[in-house]
Motif scaffolding. Sequence first.
Motif, PDB file in Angstrom:
ATOM      1  N   MET A   1      74.015  29.418  30.985  1.00  0.00           N
ATOM      2  CA  MET A   1      74.641  30.125  32.160  1.00  0.00           C
ATOM      3  C   MET A   1      75.217  28.180  32.875  1.00  0.00           C
ATOM      4  SD  MET A   1      76.922  32.005  31.416  1.00  0.00           S
ATOM      5  CE  MET A   1      76.496  31.829  29.663  1.00  0.00           C
ATOM      6  N   LEU A   2      73.717  27.968  33.719  1.00  0.00           N
ATOM      7  CA  LEU A   2      74.123  26.821  34.417  1.00  0.00           C
ATOM      8  C   LEU A   2      74.193  25.720  34.040  1.00  0.00           C
ATOM      9  CD1 LEU A   2      70.493  27.659  36.525  1.00  0.00           C
ATOM     10  CD2 LEU A   2      73.203  27.944  37.041  1.00  0.00           C
ATOM     11  N   TYR A   3      73.687  25.209  32.705  1.00  0.00           N
ATOM     12  CA  TYR A   3      74.225  24.754  31.029  1.00  0.00           C
ATOM     13  C   TYR A   3      75.756  24.119  31.606  1.00  0.00           C
ATOM     14  CZ  TYR A   3      73.469  20.923  28.023  1.00  0.00           C
ATOM     15  OH  TYR A   3      74.818  20.051  26.598  1.00  0.00           O
ATOM     16  N   GLY A   4      75.898  24.962  31.146  1.00  0.00           N
ATOM     17  CA  GLY A   4      77.144  25.521  30.239  1.00  0.00           C
ATOM     18  C   GLY A   4      78.625  24.825  31.721  1.00  0.00           C
ATOM     19  N   TRP A   5      78.345  25.524  32.847  1.00  0.00           N
ATOM     20  CA  TRP A   5      79.027  25.443  33.869  1.00  0.00           C
ATOM     21  C   TRP A   5      78.682  23.962  34.807  1.00  0.00           C
ATOM     22  CZ3 TRP A   5      83.261  28.109  34.493  1.00  0.00           C
ATOM     23  CH2 TRP A   5      83.293  29.627  34.229  1.00  0.00           C
ATOM     24  N   ILE A   6      77.712  23.609  34.466  1.00  0.00           N
ATOM     25  CA  ILE A   6      77.469  22.287  35.298  1.00  0.00           C
ATOM     26  C   ILE A   6      78.094  21.258  34.471  1.00  0.00           C
ATOM     27  CG2 ILE A   6      75.994  20.777  36.216  1.00  0.00           C
ATOM     28  CD1 ILE A   6      74.528  22.647  36.633  1.00  0.00           C
ATOM     29  N   ASN A   7      77.978  21.071  32.944  1.00  0.00           N
ATOM     30  CA  ASN A   7      78.115  20.113  32.201  1.00  0.00           C
ATOM     31  C   ASN A   7      79.741  20.200  31.139  1.00  0.00           C
ATOM     32  OD1 ASN A   7      75.760  18.534  32.231  1.00  0.00           O
ATOM     33  ND2 ASN A   7      74.976  20.687  31.371  1.00  0.00           N
ATOM     34  N   ASN A   8      79.814  21.750  31.222  1.00  0.00           N
ATOM     35  CA  ASN A   8      80.741  21.689  30.195  1.00  0.00           C
ATOM     36  C   ASN A   8      82.197  22.946  30.865  1.00  0.00           C
ATOM     37  OD1 ASN A   8      80.117  20.522  28.328  1.00  0.00           O
ATOM     38  ND2 ASN A   8      79.138  21.702  27.191  1.00  0.00           N
ATOM     39  N   MET A   9      81.813  22.948  32.186  1.00  0.00           N
ATOM     40  CA  MET A   9      83.206  23.281  33.197  1.00  0.00           C
ATOM     41  C   MET A   9      84.232  24.389  32.421  1.00  0.00           C
ATOM     42  SD  MET A   9      83.916  22.783  37.200  1.00  0.00           S
ATOM     43  CE  MET A   9      82.466  23.264  37.140  1.00  0.00           C
TER      44      MET A   9
END
Length: 226
Positions: free
Chosen positions: A114-122
């Motif tokens: 979730m952190l990777y997705g919201w930071i890099n692919n919002m």
Amino acid sequence: MMTSLFSSFDPCSSNNLFNNWLSTLTFIIILPSTYWMNNNRLSVLLKNISMTLHNEFKLLTGTHAPSGSTIMFISLLLMIAINNFLGLFPYIFTSTSHLVTALSLAAPLWLAFMLYGWINNMKHMFAHLVPLSTPNLLMPFMVLIESISNFIRPGTLAVRLSANMIAGHLLLTLLGNQTSSSSSLILMIMLFLQITLLLLECAVALIQAYVFAVLSSLYSSEVISH
């Protein structure tokens, strides 16, 4: 009666509390050494299994996945599978049947994805909350439903693994308790049922590890832009 059945899944019911959790690391003894000049049969078998799983997880994660990400899922699958098999042996605590162990595996993975997705692919994460061809009237409800489904993912992973391991062990315990005061015919039937159920539990141990790792890889593929 129920307390005596479920006490085998409670590490606090034993005086050797710390030794119970040491069973989680017992699989390290089974792994072959990588420092031999010639590979033994176990090393070759594990390499073939790892390459097969690598190709399988590579298809699930997609071509945009970071290099080496399949190693994490292969290690997760092997660790859960070996711990599931070890729990079938007598006097070995099944750590994967405990919700704490399952949540300790599922929650960090989900949080990292979730952190990777919201930071890099919002933008991709926002677009994933509303499926294609959704009517405008249903969009707020779909966002709510998708958000809830994302939040309960670590819980569903943990409960699925723990519940399946507990169910098989409880059936084996119930059948074993009925053999003390039974006739010879009933004893033979119970023995046949226990052997059949034990073989089924071996399959469940492998299937649940595979399902846990595959669902984790699918969740990781959703946060990567395609």
